[in-house]
Motif scaffolding. Structure first.
Motif, mmCIF file in Angstrom:
data_model
loop_
_atom_site.group_PDB
_atom_site.id
_atom_site.type_symbol
_atom_site.label_atom_id
_atom_site.label_comp_id
_atom_site.label_asym_id
_atom_site.label_seq_id
_atom_site.Cartn_x
_atom_site.Cartn_y
_atom_site.Cartn_z
ATOM 1 N N LEU A 262 -88.410 40.974 51.116
ATOM 2 C CA LEU A 262 -88.452 42.434 51.127
ATOM 3 C C LEU A 262 -87.104 42.965 50.655
ATOM 4 O O LEU A 262 -86.075 42.690 51.271
ATOM 5 C CB LEU A 262 -88.760 42.962 52.534
ATOM 6 C CG LEU A 262 -88.618 44.481 52.733
ATOM 7 C CD1 LEU A 262 -89.623 45.245 51.866
ATOM 8 C CD2 LEU A 262 -88.792 44.856 54.214
ATOM 9 N N VAL A 263 -87.109 43.710 49.563
ATOM 10 C CA VAL A 263 -85.896 44.351 49.063
ATOM 11 C C VAL A 263 -85.929 45.823 49.471
ATOM 12 O O VAL A 263 -86.888 46.541 49.163
ATOM 13 C CB VAL A 263 -85.786 44.234 47.531
ATOM 14 C CG1 VAL A 263 -84.554 44.986 47.030
ATOM 15 C CG2 VAL A 263 -85.726 42.774 47.112
ATOM 16 N N VAL A 264 -84.889 46.262 50.169
ATOM 17 C CA VAL A 264 -84.752 47.656 50.575
ATOM 18 C C VAL A 264 -83.655 48.262 49.719
ATOM 19 O O VAL A 264 -82.477 47.923 49.864
ATOM 20 C CB VAL A 264 -84.411 47.780 52.078
ATOM 21 C CG1 VAL A 264 -84.179 49.240 52.456
ATOM 22 C CG2 VAL A 264 -85.532 47.178 52.918
ATOM 23 N N LEU A 265 -84.046 49.145 48.829
ATOM 24 C CA LEU A 265 -83.113 49.753 47.882
ATOM 25 C C LEU A 265 -82.879 51.202 48.310
ATOM 26 O O LEU A 265 -83.637 52.097 47.959
ATOM 27 C CB LEU A 265 -83.706 49.689 46.476
ATOM 28 C CG LEU A 265 -82.779 49.862 45.289
ATOM 29 C CD1 LEU A 265 -81.770 48.725 45.210
ATOM 30 C CD2 LEU A 265 -83.587 49.925 43.994
ATOM 31 N N GLY A 266 -81.836 51.418 49.115
ATOM 32 C CA GLY A 266 -81.579 52.771 49.608
ATOM 33 C C GLY A 266 -80.500 52.782 50.659
ATOM 34 O O GLY A 266 -80.027 51.733 51.106
ATOM 35 N N GLY A 267 -80.096 53.981 51.049
ATOM 36 C CA GLY A 267 -79.039 54.140 52.037
ATOM 37 C C GLY A 267 -79.522 54.907 53.250
ATOM 38 O O GLY A 267 -80.646 55.425 53.285
ATOM 39 N N ALA A 268 -78.658 54.972 54.249
ATOM 40 C CA ALA A 268 -79.006 55.618 55.510
ATOM 41 C C ALA A 268 -79.224 57.115 55.312
ATOM 42 O O ALA A 268 -78.529 57.765 54.536
ATOM 43 C CB ALA A 268 -77.912 55.373 56.540
ATOM 44 N N SER A 269 -80.181 57.655 56.038
ATOM 45 C CA SER A 269 -80.456 59.084 56.023
ATOM 46 C C SER A 269 -80.794 59.519 57.439
ATOM 47 O O SER A 269 -81.510 58.826 58.152
ATOM 48 C CB SER A 269 -81.630 59.397 55.088
ATOM 49 O OG SER A 269 -81.938 60.774 55.103
ATOM 50 N N GLY A 270 -80.277 60.684 57.828
ATOM 51 C CA GLY A 270 -80.518 61.159 59.191
ATOM 52 C C GLY A 270 -79.523 60.596 60.165
ATOM 53 O O GLY A 270 -78.693 61.307 60.710
ATOM 54 N N ARG A 271 -79.578 59.275 60.374
ATOM 55 C CA ARG A 271 -78.617 58.605 61.253
ATOM 56 C C ARG A 271 -77.762 57.657 60.419
ATOM 57 O O ARG A 271 -78.297 56.842 59.651
ATOM 58 C CB ARG A 271 -79.338 57.817 62.346
ATOM 59 C CG ARG A 271 -80.095 58.687 63.333
ATOM 60 C CD ARG A 271 -80.390 57.898 64.614
ATOM 61 N NE ARG A 271 -81.181 56.708 64.353
ATOM 62 C CZ ARG A 271 -82.499 56.659 64.391
ATOM 63 N NH1 ARG A 271 -83.183 57.753 64.642
ATOM 64 N NH2 ARG A 271 -83.155 55.533 64.175
ATOM 65 N N VAL A 297 -79.537 53.038 43.301
ATOM 66 C CA VAL A 297 -79.015 52.827 41.952
ATOM 67 C C VAL A 297 -79.443 53.979 41.051
ATOM 68 O O VAL A 297 -80.393 54.711 41.357
ATOM 69 C CB VAL A 297 -79.524 51.493 41.369
ATOM 70 C CG1 VAL A 297 -79.001 50.313 42.181
ATOM 71 C CG2 VAL A 297 -81.053 51.463 41.306
ATOM 72 N N PRO A 298 -78.757 54.156 39.912
ATOM 73 C CA PRO A 298 -79.170 55.183 38.944
ATOM 74 C C PRO A 298 -80.586 54.947 38.444
ATOM 75 O O PRO A 298 -81.133 53.846 38.553
ATOM 76 C CB PRO A 298 -78.136 55.044 37.817
ATOM 77 C CG PRO A 298 -76.961 54.372 38.459
ATOM 78 C CD PRO A 298 -77.516 53.483 39.522
ATOM 79 N N ARG A 299 -81.160 55.975 37.822
ATOM 80 C CA ARG A 299 -82.572 55.951 37.461
ATOM 81 C C ARG A 299 -82.931 54.796 36.523
ATOM 82 O O ARG A 299 -83.950 54.133 36.705
ATOM 83 C CB ARG A 299 -82.970 57.291 36.804
ATOM 84 C CG ARG A 299 -82.510 58.517 37.552
ATOM 85 C CD ARG A 299 -83.211 58.691 38.866
ATOM 86 N NE ARG A 299 -84.608 59.028 38.704
ATOM 87 C CZ ARG A 299 -85.520 58.803 39.636
ATOM 88 N NH1 ARG A 299 -85.201 58.235 40.762
ATOM 89 N NH2 ARG A 299 -86.775 59.151 39.421
ATOM 90 N N HIS A 300 -82.106 54.551 35.491
ATOM 91 C CA HIS A 300 -82.455 53.495 34.537
ATOM 92 C C HIS A 300 -82.415 52.123 35.201
ATOM 93 O O HIS A 300 -83.182 51.227 34.843
ATOM 94 C CB HIS A 300 -81.526 53.542 33.316
ATOM 95 C CG HIS A 300 -80.087 53.255 33.626
ATOM 96 N ND1 HIS A 300 -79.242 54.196 34.176
ATOM 97 C CD2 HIS A 300 -79.341 52.120 33.483
ATOM 98 C CE1 HIS A 300 -78.051 53.667 34.338
ATOM 99 N NE2 HIS A 300 -78.073 52.414 33.941
ATOM 100 N N GLU A 301 -81.536 51.942 36.197
ATOM 101 C CA GLU A 301 -81.504 50.670 36.925
ATOM 102 C C GLU A 301 -82.676 50.576 37.894
ATOM 103 O O GLU A 301 -83.216 49.479 38.119
ATOM 104 C CB GLU A 301 -80.184 50.531 37.678
ATOM 105 C CG GLU A 301 -78.966 50.386 36.778
ATOM 106 C CD GLU A 301 -77.691 50.220 37.584
ATOM 107 O OE1 GLU A 301 -77.755 49.615 38.673
ATOM 108 O OE2 GLU A 301 -76.640 50.708 37.138
ATOM 109 N N LEU A 302 -83.069 51.708 38.460
ATOM 110 C CA LEU A 302 -84.210 51.712 39.373
ATOM 111 C C LEU A 302 -85.464 51.208 38.663
ATOM 112 O O LEU A 302 -86.267 50.468 39.250
ATOM 113 C CB LEU A 302 -84.422 53.123 39.917
ATOM 114 C CG LEU A 302 -85.606 53.334 40.867
ATOM 115 C CD1 LEU A 302 -85.506 52.430 42.083
ATOM 116 C CD2 LEU A 302 -85.694 54.805 41.290
ATOM 117 N N ALA A 303 -85.609 51.578 37.401
ATOM 118 C CA ALA A 303 -86.771 51.110 36.640
ATOM 119 C C ALA A 303 -86.804 49.583 36.574
ATOM 120 O O ALA A 303 -87.877 48.970 36.675
ATOM 121 C CB ALA A 303 -86.748 51.708 35.231
ATOM 122 N N ASP A 304 -85.643 48.959 36.425
ATOM 123 C CA ASP A 304 -85.593 47.492 36.392
ATOM 124 C C ASP A 304 -86.045 46.887 37.722
ATOM 125 O O ASP A 304 -86.726 45.853 37.750
ATOM 126 C CB ASP A 304 -84.181 47.022 36.062
ATOM 127 C CG ASP A 304 -83.884 47.090 34.571
ATOM 128 O OD1 ASP A 304 -84.844 47.133 33.781
ATOM 129 O OD2 ASP A 304 -82.699 47.119 34.203
#
Length: 417
Positions: A262-271, A297-304
């Motif tokens: 499982l790859v989680v691509l994102g940062g903390a939000s709320g807490r 990551v930036p949009r073009h990297e997110l596509a990858d």
């Protein structure tokens, strides 16, 4: 446009930056290509930000000082709306009379500021909710805090004041009418778009995919499930972590195969501790080595990342649209999504992905495992995913929005008359 709590220039995927940032920026770009001039007001969050940024031809972003630059939670921002609105009015006062033709506000905080500005300038107020407190509170994730009553009242006021309300799906339009008593005549459905030039399927087959995975630091043959978005209870990444212990190696392609990653691509939000809490949950369940957390990551990297994954999972407890699902499908990657909100419109069940009712780990493990074990079905869904994504275009969204602006102008004139 007004986007008080988050700038279209911010990196989506952490803090308060998410799909709304992409929506405001991409819609502005498409409107500019149609010949419109778009100025986006947002709250300044750093003394280093220039007051005005000419982001692209036809798009200007204005940073308005309102309260301290840092340390303000989104729930603290209602107390800064007077300062923000004063800054917007002050900026407009330096323009020629009649400079703006329409005020388009995003999220209820912006609606409160735009309400006054539109009245002052005598122009139509168009509002897009993006999320609604009543809808969110009706489908809270376990342990999540409900939205405060002050937000509910604020949203009701904006709904009553707007000359046009823009919903992303028919379901969201129905929520506006049924939960907020919106006038059906001022509610318009305009589906957001997808950047179909950036989010495209991977060419080159298996060799290209192995090379892409190597570049991203992913195992070549291990099954990969991607979660892209803010790490918070509303988005449900914990649902996927809880499903992992139920996914055996066989789910990824036969007995003895490695269990899915499982790859989680994102940062903390709320807490601020949200990512650490998710990692702690994985450790507690004995699957910490099967969870890879990476920053947004930036949009073009997110596509990858979309292209490199076998499946993209969107287990949100509520989504007004579901931009991650739409982008992943544009990359030809099947989506496993919760059967909630706009995801039921974006993901065509059995054609571009699979909709999962509820958020029980067993149901998610079964849906993910069945697809991971069936490459042929994944390939069929991947083909359907790209076709499904072509329903959504920012050019079509901009053309429809310009029509909404004109209808709002007529509605305001009629109401004034």
């Amino acid at each position: 446009m007004l986007s008080v709590h988050t700038s279209p220039l911010d990196q989506p995927g952490t803090g308060d930056a998410g799909g709304m940032n992409v929506y405001v920026l991409e819609l502005s770009r498409a409107l500019a290509r149609c010949g419109a001039q778009v100025e986006v007001y947002t709250r300044a969050t750093s003394s280093a930000q220039p007051p005005v940024v000419d982001a692209e031809p036809g798009i200007r972003v204005l940073h308005v000082p309102a309260g301290p630059f840092e340390g303000l939670d989104k729930n603290d921002l209602p107390g800064q709306l007077c300062a923000f609105t004063a800054g917007v009015l002050r900026a407009e006062a330096h323009r020629p009379e009649g400079w703006y033709d329409v005020v388009h506000t995003h999220y209820w905080l912006s609606g409160q500021a735009g309400w006054l500005a539109a009245e002052r300038w005598d122009v139509p107020l168009v509002h897009t909710m993006h999320t609604m407190a009543k809808v969110k509170n009706a489908a809270l994730a376990p342990g999540d805090a409900p939205e405060p009553q002050g937000r509910v009242i604020g949203e009701e006021q904006v709904v009553g004041a707007a000359d046009a309300l823009v919903a992303s799906t028919r379901e969201e339009a129905a929520d506006l009418v049924e939960r907020y008593d919106a006038d059906p005549d001022v509610v318009h459905v305009v589906a957001p778009g997808v950047d179909l030039a950036t989010f495209t399927p991977l060419a080159g087959g298996a060799p290209a995919r192995r090379a892409l995975r190597a570049r991203l630091g992913l195992p070549a043959d291990r099954p990969v499930v991607l979660f892209a978005g803010r790490v918070q209870l509303l988005k449900g990444p914990d649902v996927l972590v809880r499903a992992l212990p139920l996914l055996t190696g066989g789910a990824g392609g036969g007995d003895g195969a490695e269990p899915p990653l499982l790859v989680v691509l994102g940062g903390a939000s709320g807490r601020p501790t949200a990512v650490r809490e998710l990692e702690a949950l994985a450790h507690q369940l004995g699957v910490r080595d099967r969870v890879l957390v990476r920053p947004p990551v930036p949009r073009h990297e997110l596509a990858d990342w979309y292209r490199a994954a076998d499946l993209v999972a969107v287990p949100s407890h509520n989504e007004s649209f579901g931009l991650v699902a739409a982008e992943a499908q544009a990359c030809g990657t099947p989506v496993v999504a919760a059967a909630v909100g706009g995801l039921r419109t974006v993901v065509v069940d059995g054609v571009s992905g699979v909709l999962v009712p509820g958020h029980r780990a067993e149901a998610w493990a079964r849906a993910l495992g069945d697809l991971l074990a069936d490459p042929r079905r994944r390939a069929q869904l991947g083909e359907g995913a790209r076709r499904a994504s072509e329903r959504f275009s920012w050019e079509r969204a901009a053309a429809a929005m310009l029509d909404v602006y004109e209808q709002a102008r007529k509605a305001r004139a009629a109401r004034r008359g």
